[in-house]
Scaffold this motif. Structure first.
Motif, PDB file in Angstrom:
ATOM      1  N   HIS A 180      29.632 -11.482  67.017  1.00 24.88           N
ATOM      2  CA  HIS A 180      28.928 -10.228  67.297  1.00 24.88           C
ATOM      3  C   HIS A 180      29.435  -9.102  66.399  1.00 24.88           C
ATOM      4  N   LEU A 181      30.742  -8.973  66.266  1.00 24.98           N
ATOM      5  CA  LEU A 181      31.307  -7.897  65.449  1.00 24.98           C
ATOM      6  C   LEU A 181      30.917  -8.054  63.979  1.00 24.98           C
ATOM      7  N   GLU A 182      30.881  -9.293  63.513  1.00 22.56           N
ATOM      8  CA  GLU A 182      30.482  -9.532  62.124  1.00 22.56           C
ATOM      9  C   GLU A 182      29.015  -9.155  61.897  1.00 22.56           C
ATOM     10  N   ARG A 183      28.156  -9.532  62.842  1.00 21.22           N
ATOM     11  CA  ARG A 183      26.737  -9.198  62.700  1.00 21.22           C
ATOM     12  C   ARG A 183      26.508  -7.693  62.812  1.00 21.22           C
ATOM     13  N   ALA A 184      27.261  -7.039  63.699  1.00 24.49           N
ATOM     14  CA  ALA A 184      27.153  -5.586  63.825  1.00 24.49           C
ATOM     15  C   ALA A 184      27.557  -4.910  62.516  1.00 24.49           C
ATOM     16  N   HIS A 185      28.621  -5.414  61.904  1.00 26.22           N
ATOM     17  CA  HIS A 185      29.061  -4.872  60.616  1.00 26.22           C
ATOM     18  C   HIS A 185      27.997  -5.081  59.554  1.00 26.22           C
ATOM     19  N   ASP A 186      27.423  -6.268  59.502  1.00 24.92           N
ATOM     20  CA  ASP A 186      26.409  -6.565  58.482  1.00 24.92           C
ATOM     21  C   ASP A 186      25.188  -5.666  58.649  1.00 24.92           C
ATOM     22  N   ALA A 187      24.776  -5.428  59.903  1.00 31.86           N
ATOM     23  CA  ALA A 187      23.608  -4.585  60.153  1.00 31.86           C
ATOM     24  C   ALA A 187      23.860  -3.147  59.721  1.00 31.86           C
ATOM     25  N   LEU A 188      25.048  -2.642  60.024  1.00 23.54           N
ATOM     26  CA  LEU A 188      25.372  -1.282  59.637  1.00 23.54           C
ATOM     27  C   LEU A 188      25.497  -1.167  58.125  1.00 23.54           C
ATOM     28  N   ALA A 189      26.118  -2.156  57.500  1.00 23.20           N
ATOM     29  CA  ALA A 189      26.241  -2.144  56.046  1.00 23.20           C
ATOM     30  C   ALA A 189      24.859  -2.118  55.383  1.00 23.20           C
ATOM     31  N   ALA A 190      23.928  -2.913  55.922  1.00 19.74           N
ATOM     32  CA  ALA A 190      22.571  -2.939  55.368  1.00 19.74           C
ATOM     33  C   ALA A 190      21.890  -1.587  55.544  1.00 19.74           C
ATOM     34  N   ARG A 222      33.194   2.065  52.969  1.00 26.04           N
ATOM     35  CA  ARG A 222      34.606   1.818  53.243  1.00 26.04           C
ATOM     36  C   ARG A 222      34.921   2.055  54.722  1.00 26.04           C
ATOM     37  N   ASP A 223      34.315   3.090  55.308  1.00 22.51           N
ATOM     38  CA  ASP A 223      34.555   3.394  56.718  1.00 22.51           C
ATOM     39  C   ASP A 223      34.125   2.238  57.611  1.00 22.51           C
ATOM     40  N   ILE A 224      32.922   1.713  57.365  1.00 18.90           N
ATOM     41  CA  ILE A 224      32.437   0.655  58.256  1.00 18.90           C
ATOM     42  C   ILE A 224      33.205  -0.648  58.042  1.00 18.90           C
ATOM     43  N   ASP A 225      33.656  -0.891  56.812  1.00 20.67           N
ATOM     44  CA  ASP A 225      34.487  -2.075  56.566  1.00 20.67           C
ATOM     45  C   ASP A 225      35.812  -1.972  57.323  1.00 20.67           C
ATOM     46  N   GLU A 226      36.427  -0.788  57.267  1.00 19.83           N
ATOM     47  CA  GLU A 226      37.715  -0.604  57.927  1.00 19.83           C
ATOM     48  C   GLU A 226      37.579  -0.625  59.443  1.00 19.83           C
ATOM     49  N   LEU A 227      36.513  -0.015  59.970  1.00 20.61           N
ATOM     50  CA  LEU A 227      36.294  -0.038  61.415  1.00 20.61           C
ATOM     51  C   LEU A 227      36.041  -1.468  61.899  1.00 20.61           C
ATOM     52  N   ALA A 228      35.295  -2.241  61.121  1.00 21.57           N
ATOM     53  CA  ALA A 228      35.025  -3.621  61.492  1.00 21.57           C
ATOM     54  C   ALA A 228      36.314  -4.444  61.514  1.00 21.57           C
ATOM     55  N   GLN A 275      33.975   7.360  66.334  1.00 26.75           N
ATOM     56  CA  GLN A 275      33.385   6.950  65.060  1.00 26.75           C
ATOM     57  C   GLN A 275      32.589   5.665  65.235  1.00 26.75           C
ATOM     58  N   LEU A 276      33.130   4.730  66.000  1.00 28.53           N
ATOM     59  CA  LEU A 276      32.416   3.494  66.292  1.00 28.53           C
ATOM     60  C   LEU A 276      31.111   3.773  67.035  1.00 28.53           C
ATOM     61  N   ALA A 277      31.191   4.661  68.038  1.00 29.07           N
ATOM     62  CA  ALA A 277      30.002   4.979  68.829  1.00 29.07           C
ATOM     63  C   ALA A 277      28.908   5.569  67.949  1.00 29.07           C
ATOM     64  N   ARG A 278      29.284   6.411  67.013  1.00 28.44           N
ATOM     65  CA  ARG A 278      28.287   7.011  66.115  1.00 28.44           C
ATOM     66  C   ARG A 278      27.648   5.956  65.227  1.00 28.44           C
ATOM     67  N   CYS A 279      28.463   5.039  64.712  1.00 26.86           N
ATOM     68  CA  CYS A 279      27.917   3.971  63.871  1.00 26.86           C
ATOM     69  C   CYS A 279      26.925   3.108  64.639  1.00 26.86           C
ATOM     70  N   LYS A 280      27.271   2.759  65.878  1.00 25.95           N
ATOM     71  CA  LYS A 280      26.367   1.939  66.704  1.00 25.95           C
ATOM     72  C   LYS A 280      25.031   2.642  66.889  1.00 25.95           C
ATOM     73  N   ARG A 281      25.080   3.929  67.182  1.00 26.07           N
ATOM     74  CA  ARG A 281      23.848   4.667  67.442  1.00 26.07           C
ATOM     75  C   ARG A 281      23.035   4.857  66.176  1.00 26.07           C
ATOM     76  N   TYR A 282      23.708   4.985  65.062  1.00 24.24           N
ATOM     77  CA  TYR A 282      23.008   5.158  63.786  1.00 24.24           C
ATOM     78  C   TYR A 282      22.085   3.978  63.512  1.00 24.24           C
ATOM     79  N   VAL A 283      22.549   2.769  63.823  1.00 25.94           N
ATOM     80  CA  VAL A 283      21.743   1.574  63.588  1.00 25.94           C
ATOM     81  C   VAL A 283      20.802   1.303  64.752  1.00 25.94           C
TER      82      VAL A 283
END
Length: 207
Positions: free
Chosen positions: A190-200, A65-71, A145-153
């Motif tokens: 780009h934002l859509e692909r970033a969301h998909d990668a994090l979701a995966a 839910r977090d990554i969907d809302e951030l996206a 929160q966004l920065a953490r998600c980017k680094r996680y992937v």
């Protein structure tokens, strides 16, 4: 203490779900438990830590839910500054457009840190270009929160890191051509692909 804990949470040195013990943190920083708890409350307000059910405090897990809302938030806010950016003078536009030029496609860890710093700078610049202080404050709430998600992937997925670099370059080329419509399309892709990668990545961590 806040800055140090924020840094290690955002760069995933303390990964999602890590337990935070206030006594251990007090000993680490040489302070009493009261300022530790105050710091944890501040980190809670920024969404980076939360109260565990039986373990005191934990680094906030990254949930679907977090990554969907951030996206969704990013897709609404980040394109807003593009029409103004393409009106910038040549020198200023060149500085933004060349932000990713000298980064290698195959990155070592040191290169990755530099890439992520530029990534943060790029997306903040898109928001700052709106010249809307309320919008900037709204975005700032989600920024760490966004920065953490980017680094996680990014630290896990070499292929995604390389693809993300090319996606940023595509947005920059459109901006350099002073084409806000193409820049918007490239940015949203780009934002859509970033969301998909994090979701995966999140789904894989749950299996």
């Amino acid at each position: 203490m806040y800055d140090e804990l924020e840094r290690v949470i955002v760069d995933c040195t303390l990964p999602p779900g890590a337990v935070l013990n206030d006594s251990d943190l007090a000993a680490q920083f040489g302070v009493s438990r009261t300022p530790v708890r105050d710091t944890l409350h501040l980190l809670e307000s920024s969404g980076l830590v939360e109260r565990g059910r039986s373990t005191g405090w934990v680094v906030t897990p990254i949930r679907m839910r977090d990554i969907d809302e951030l996206a969704e938030l990013r897709a609404l806010l980040e394109p807003a500054g593009l029409p103004k950016i393409v009106q910038w003078d040549n020198e200023r536009l060149e500085r933004l457009g060349s932000l990713f030029d000298n980064l290698p496609g195959s990155m070592l860890r040191a290169d990755t840190e530099q890439y992520l710093a530029r990534d943060d700078e790029f997306h903040r610049t898109l928001i700052a270009a709106t010249e809307n202080s309320r919008l900037e404050r709204m975005y700032h709430v989600a920024d760490r929160q966004l920065a953490r998600c980017k680094r996680y992937v990014t630290f896990q997925d070499d292929a995604r890191r390389a693809a993300s670099l090319e996606e940023h370059r595509a947005v920059c080329r459109c901006l350099m051509n002073r084409d806000p419509d193409s820049a918007r399309s490239a940015l949203l892709e780009h934002l859509e692909r970033a969301h998909d990668a994090l979701a995966a990545a999140i789904k894989a961590s749950l299996t």
